[in-house]
Design an enzyme around this catalytic site. Structure first.
Site, short mmCIF file in Angstrom:
data_model
loop_
_atom_site.label_atom_id
_atom_site.label_comp_id
_atom_site.label_asym_id
_atom_site.label_seq_id
_atom_site.Cartn_x
_atom_site.Cartn_y
_atom_site.Cartn_z
N ASP A 37 34.23 24.35 12.61
CA ASP A 37 33.14 24.65 13.53
C ASP A 37 33.01 23.39 14.39
O ASP A 37 33.99 22.65 14.51
CB ASP A 37 31.85 24.99 12.75
CG ASP A 37 30.77 25.62 13.64
OD1 ASP A 37 30.84 26.82 13.91
OD2 ASP A 37 29.85 24.89 14.11
N LYS A 93 28.02 28.95 5.26
CA LYS A 93 28.20 27.91 6.28
C LYS A 93 27.93 26.57 5.63
O LYS A 93 27.19 26.49 4.65
CB LYS A 93 27.21 28.11 7.43
CG LYS A 93 27.61 27.41 8.71
CD LYS A 93 28.58 28.24 9.52
CE LYS A 93 29.12 27.50 10.72
NZ LYS A 93 29.86 28.42 11.60
P1 NDP Z 1 33.99 21.77 19.24
O1 NDP Z 1 33.49 20.65 18.40
O2 NDP Z 1 35.43 21.97 19.41
O3 NDP Z 1 33.33 21.72 20.68
C1 NDP Z 1 31.96 21.73 20.87
C2 NDP Z 1 31.65 21.63 22.33
O4 NDP Z 1 30.26 21.87 22.53
C3 NDP Z 1 31.91 20.24 22.89
O5 NDP Z 1 32.24 20.32 24.25
C4 NDP Z 1 30.57 19.55 22.68
O6 NDP Z 1 30.35 18.45 23.53
C5 NDP Z 1 29.62 20.67 23.00
N1 NDP Z 1 28.38 20.45 22.24
C6 NDP Z 1 28.25 20.40 20.89
N2 NDP Z 1 26.98 20.13 20.55
C7 NDP Z 1 26.32 20.01 21.69
C8 NDP Z 1 24.96 19.75 22.00
N3 NDP Z 1 24.04 19.54 21.03
N4 NDP Z 1 24.61 19.73 23.31
C9 NDP Z 1 25.53 19.94 24.29
N5 NDP Z 1 26.82 20.19 24.05
C10 NDP Z 1 27.21 20.22 22.78
O7 NDP Z 1 33.31 23.09 18.60
P2 NDP Z 1 33.72 24.62 18.79
O8 NDP Z 1 34.29 24.85 20.13
O9 NDP Z 1 34.48 25.01 17.59
O10 NDP Z 1 32.29 25.33 18.67
C11 NDP Z 1 31.48 25.62 19.80
C12 NDP Z 1 30.49 26.72 19.45
O11 NDP Z 1 31.21 27.90 19.04
C13 NDP Z 1 29.56 26.41 18.26
O12 NDP Z 1 28.33 27.05 18.49
C14 NDP Z 1 30.26 27.07 17.08
O13 NDP Z 1 29.35 27.38 16.05
C15 NDP Z 1 30.79 28.33 17.76
N6 NDP Z 1 31.89 29.01 17.09
C16 NDP Z 1 33.04 28.34 16.75
C17 NDP Z 1 34.07 29.02 16.15
C18 NDP Z 1 35.36 28.37 15.83
O14 NDP Z 1 36.26 29.07 15.34
N7 NDP Z 1 35.55 27.09 16.07
C19 NDP Z 1 33.95 30.46 15.81
C20 NDP Z 1 32.73 31.08 16.28
C21 NDP Z 1 31.76 30.35 16.88
P3 NDP Z 1 30.43 16.95 22.95
O15 NDP Z 1 31.88 16.69 22.73
O16 NDP Z 1 29.82 16.12 24.00
O17 NDP Z 1 29.64 16.94 21.67
O1 2IT Z 2 31.01 30.50 13.50
C1 2IT Z 2 32.11 30.91 13.08
O2 2IT Z 2 32.37 32.10 12.98
C2 2IT Z 2 33.12 29.90 12.73
N1 2IT Z 2 32.87 28.71 12.91
C3 2IT Z 2 34.44 30.32 12.17
C4 2IT Z 2 34.33 30.55 10.68
C5 2IT Z 2 35.62 30.84 9.97
O3 2IT Z 2 35.53 30.99 8.74
O4 2IT Z 2 36.67 30.93 10.58
#
Ligand code: NDP
Ligand code: 2IT
Length: 448
Positions: free
Chosen positions: A169, A129
């Site tokens: 992420d 990561k």
């Molecule tokens: P994005 O940046 O697309 O969206 C993040 C969302 O979460 C936004 O709505 C953001 O709000 C909110 N958020 C982020 N930080 C905070 C915080 N400290 N407090 C409150 N709200 C918060 O990210 P993703 O959708 O990609 O990721 C969301 C979660 O999913 C994370 O935990 C990530 O690790 C996990 N994840 C992502 C994957 C992927 O493929 N993208 C795969 C597996 C897991 P704001 O805009 O106000 O910051």
């Molecule tokens: O938390 C996760 O699994 C991710 N942000 C996706 C990682 C990836 O390599 O697609």
């Protein structure tokens, strides 16, 4: 922390001593060790091979300066990270997070979780990561590009299609991956699948943008069906409104549910008629705006500033924002309102006391490393397509993703049962994910 195996309890104390300023990392290790007690009891060979001791120490940690020039000509400096945690079953693989809260503890917890998640997908990917404390909010496209180029200028020395393959992420989507891919290609003079989540025109996979949210719903559907339930006519609350939240909402609706609330870090919207996802996509994906805009555009919606989304009555809760966003009092409110299932789209969104409360009150609980593995699994499929220089159709990728999520559910459920914790998917996911990596580490010897 209840770690009833003496070896693991002592080792956990040691990990706490060595990493005193890393609460998120210690939280993730503690939860995994709790689950691994029956494994440590039954497998002295893994203790002898030092597997538990080795798995909590990253193979390599890279911390670097990222300097860039903002639009006013001022020099800015951020801190960059890449933790290459474990390569026992494949090249390091895992996302990059850009958020002001990023520090070593956050990256290490995410990298540690990624080891087990990637193992669960059944694809050959190790755990890693990275990210930076850079805040993309309010930055121009030019500033984002200059930051990404500077970040990649250092990162490029440490990654490669067969070494370490980053992805998105929080704060990293197609735009950022594009800038980073371009810079890597320029530095190396090589067109390779060094990043996943790329645009379709230069090696990206169909369904990768949707994959985490879709996969979360496929996993949840499987969990519900095994308990004689489904998404049909259920009320769903989803925190966040980013990549994971949006495509979880899309799939939940396709499966017959009504999603009534979504949020961002400022507050949440409740729409009794069901969230209109086209409006959310316009605000978040196109305008990069705030979720309160939704209530200005949709008359049936109400915006509330601050926390509180988990007080909304629902059948299914999908936390999809960030770590430790669902606390004990939130779990209590969900249970009081009759929730039947909670599945984690974000990484470690529920605090340990919240997880314990939900599980002890009969709520079906899908832990992050199993439930949100669809994103990285589809990244693995993107790597395969890049290697064979072919692109699969969206139907083909979606079908594979679905198969992988069903498999993860079954393997986690089976491991929980085999180790005396039937129905506990937290334990099952940790055990199933761990065993494959542990066997590989044992087989490969103790040189690192
Ligand atoms: P994005 O940046 O697309 O969206 C993040 C969302 O979460 C936004 O709505 C953001 O709000 C909110 N958020 C982020 N930080 C905070 C915080 N400290 N407090 C409150 N709200 C918060 O990210 P993703 O959708 O990609 O990721 C969301 C979660 O999913 C994370 O935990 C990530 O690790 C996990 N994840 C992502 C994957 C992927 O493929 N993208 C795969 C597996 C897991 P704001 O805009 O106000 O910051
Ligand atoms: O938390 C996760 O699994 C991710 N942000 C996706 C990682 C990836 O390599 O697609």
């Amino acid at each position: 922390m209840q770690i009833s195996n003496q070896y693991l309890a002592d080792l956990y104390e040691d990990v706490c001593r060595k990493n005193p300023n890393e609460p998120e990392f210690l939280q993730a290790v503690g939860e995994v060790f709790e689950s691994l007690v029956p494994v440590a009891d039954r497998r002295p060979d893994l203790i002898d091979a030092g597997v538990f001791d080795r798995i909590v120490e990253p193979e390599r940690t890279i911390i670097f300066r990222v300097s860039w020039v903002d639009d006013s000509g001022k020099v800015r400096v951020n801190r960059g990270f890449r933790v290459q945690f474990n390569s026992a079953i494949g090249p390091y693989k895992g996302g990059l997070r850009l958020h002001p809260s990023v520090n070593l503890s956050v990256i290490k917890f995410l990298g540690f979780e990624q080891i087990f998640k990637n193992s669960l997908t059944s694809l050959p990917m190790g755990g890693g990561k990275g990210g930076s404390d850079f805040d993309p909010k309010g930055k121009s496209d030019g500033e984002i590009m200059r930051f990404c180029q500077s970040f990649m200028t250092e990162l490029a020395k440490h990654i490669g299609a067969d070494t370490d393959v980053p992805a998105g992420d929080i704060g990293v989507g197609a735009r950022e991956i594009g800038f980073m891919f371009g810079q890597y290609k320029r530095l190396r003079n090589e067109f390779t699948g060094v990043l996943t989540g790329k645009g379709l025109s230069y090696g990206g996979s169909l369904i990768r943008p949707e994959a985490t949210g879709y996969g979360l719903c496929y996993f949840t559907k499987e969990m519900l069906e095994h308990n004689n339930s489904s998404f049909k006519d259920k009320i769903v609350v989803i925190s966040g409104s980013g990549n994971v939240a949006i495509y979880a909402a899309q799939k939940a609706a396709q499966l017959g549910a009504k999603v009534v609330a979504m949020s961002d870090s400022n507050g949440f919207v409740y729409d009794k008629d069901g969230i209109d996802l086209a409006v959310v996509k316009q605000i978040k994906e196109v305008e990069r705006g705030r979720i309160y805009e939704y209530a200005k555009r949709v008359p049936s919606a109400v915006y509330t500033e601050g926390r509180g989304i988990w007080n909304i009555k629902c059948d299914i809760a999908l936390p999809c924002a960030t770590q430790n966003e669902l606390h004990l009092e939130d779990a209590q409110a969900l249970v009081a309102n009759g929730v039947i299932a909670v599945a984690e789209g974000a990484n470690m969104p529920s605090t340990p006391d919240a997880v314990a409360y939900l599980q002890s009150h009969g709520v079906l609980f899908g832990p992050a490393k199993a439930a949100n593995a669809g994103g990285v699994a589809t990244s693995g499929l993107e790597m395969s397509q890049n290697s064979i220089r072919l692109s699969w159709t969206s139907e083909e990728v979606d079908e594979r993703l679905h198969g992988i999520m069903v498999n993860i559910y079954r393997n986690a459920a089976k491991a929980a049962e085999e180790y005396g914790m039937k129905g506990n998917l937290v334990a099952g996911a940790n055990i199933a994910g761990f065993l494959k990596v542990a066997e590989a580490m044992k087989a490969q010897g103790i040189a690192y």
